[in-house]
Design a protein around this motif. Structure first.
Motif, mmCIF file in Angstrom:
data_model
loop_
_atom_site.group_PDB
_atom_site.id
_atom_site.type_symbol
_atom_site.label_atom_id
_atom_site.label_comp_id
_atom_site.label_asym_id
_atom_site.label_seq_id
_atom_site.Cartn_x
_atom_site.Cartn_y
_atom_site.Cartn_z
ATOM 1 N N ALA A 173 26.693 -47.676 5.297
ATOM 2 C CA ALA A 173 28.079 -47.255 5.086
ATOM 3 C C ALA A 173 28.436 -46.076 5.987
ATOM 4 O O ALA A 173 29.514 -46.047 6.587
ATOM 5 N N ARG A 174 27.534 -45.099 6.105
ATOM 6 C CA ARG A 174 27.814 -43.930 6.959
ATOM 7 C C ARG A 174 27.923 -44.325 8.423
ATOM 8 O O ARG A 174 28.791 -43.837 9.150
ATOM 9 N N LEU A 180 28.759 -47.331 9.567
ATOM 10 C CA LEU A 180 29.975 -48.128 9.713
ATOM 11 C C LEU A 180 31.215 -47.236 9.795
ATOM 12 O O LEU A 180 32.052 -47.387 10.696
ATOM 13 N N VAL A 181 31.329 -46.285 8.877
ATOM 14 C CA VAL A 181 32.488 -45.375 8.881
ATOM 15 C C VAL A 181 32.501 -44.537 10.155
ATOM 16 O O VAL A 181 33.544 -44.366 10.798
ATOM 17 N N GLY A 182 31.359 -44.018 10.549
ATOM 18 C CA GLY A 182 31.278 -43.217 11.767
ATOM 19 C C GLY A 182 31.668 -44.013 13.003
ATOM 20 O O GLY A 182 32.382 -43.514 13.882
ATOM 21 N N TYR A 235 33.627 -46.647 13.099
ATOM 22 C CA TYR A 235 35.075 -46.889 13.063
ATOM 23 C C TYR A 235 35.855 -45.642 13.461
ATOM 24 O O TYR A 235 36.838 -45.727 14.208
ATOM 25 N N LEU A 236 35.439 -44.478 12.984
ATOM 26 C CA LEU A 236 36.143 -43.243 13.350
ATOM 27 C C LEU A 236 36.042 -42.984 14.849
ATOM 28 O O LEU A 236 37.042 -42.657 15.505
ATOM 29 N N VAL A 262 28.073 -39.330 9.107
ATOM 30 C CA VAL A 262 29.257 -40.026 9.599
ATOM 31 C C VAL A 262 29.757 -39.368 10.880
ATOM 32 O O VAL A 262 30.045 -40.045 11.877
ATOM 33 N N TRP A 263 29.866 -38.031 10.891
ATOM 34 C CA TRP A 263 30.421 -37.329 12.049
ATOM 35 C C TRP A 263 29.492 -37.399 13.258
ATOM 36 O O TRP A 263 29.952 -37.354 14.392
ATOM 37 N N ALA A 302 30.224 -40.848 14.637
ATOM 38 C CA ALA A 302 31.561 -40.835 15.241
ATOM 39 C C ALA A 302 31.549 -40.073 16.570
ATOM 40 O O ALA A 302 32.128 -40.524 17.560
#
Length: 197
Positions: A39-40, A42-44, A46-47, A108-109, A112
């Protein structure tokens, strides 16, 4: 016309993001056994990719508003130059270090930031393409790109657990990437009539 844009978007995404499979695979390897790693990542991803797309669209809008139409095909020099530079680096063995990930946790960051930093070539390729197509095609490209980001993360997770595949990608990416960029640059120049072609 829309089907053509979708197919072109898929090809462009694959060409400009193949190296991300290796980087993301390393994130998955680093975060193996940690809860929420997928999840982390994937979100990273996408960001970071949203930042790349946002930058490419803004630059395209600015260039499209201030440049005469006959200048736009010359933006094909950007992917051509990037492809030649990548070919030069591959020939001299100057591989990039994008795949090196530091730190023990997969945040996440971090994902990203690495995605965005690794996307400079993406922006350089997307801008001339966005300038050479209409607004509807740009929207189609962006939608396809965003759908494919999820597929890219899934593929990277698969690759992270299949070492032979990762090794093949790592071995050939430095050859495929310049070829695709050089071809894209030439296509933009020729299709736009740059240099009287």
């Amino acid at each position: 016309m829309i089907l053509s844009s979708i197919l072109q978007a898929i090809g462009l995404f694959l060409a400009t993001n193949i190296d991300d499979i290796i980087v993301l695979s390393l994130f998955f390897a680093r975060g193996a056994g940690q809860r929420g790693t997928t999840a982390r990542i994937l979100v990273g991803q996408y960001l970071g990719f949203a930042g790349i797309l946002g930058a490419a669209v803004l630059v395209s809008l600015g260039a499209g508003a201030f440049l005469p139409p006959e200048v736009i095909p010359y933006f094909g020099l950007v992917p051509l130059g990037l492809g030649l530079w990548a070919a030069w680096q591959a020939w001299h063995g100057d591989g990039d270090d994008d795949a090196k990930v530091e730190g023990k946790n997969v945040a996440v960051w971090t994902v990203a930031g690495v995605t965005f930093a690794n996307g400079g070539d993406n922006i350089g390729v997307y801008v001339p393409v966005f300038l050479s197509v209409g607004p509807g095609a740009v929207v189609a490209y962006c939608i396809v790109f965003l759908v494919l980001v999820g597929a890219l993360v899934g593929l990277a997770k698969f690759v992270a657990t299949r070492r032979p595949i990762a090794e093949v990608l790592e071995r050939w990416e430095h050859i495929l990437f310049p070829i695709v960029l050089i071809s894209l640059g030439i296509f933009i120049l020729v299709s736009g009539g740059a240099f009287g072609l």
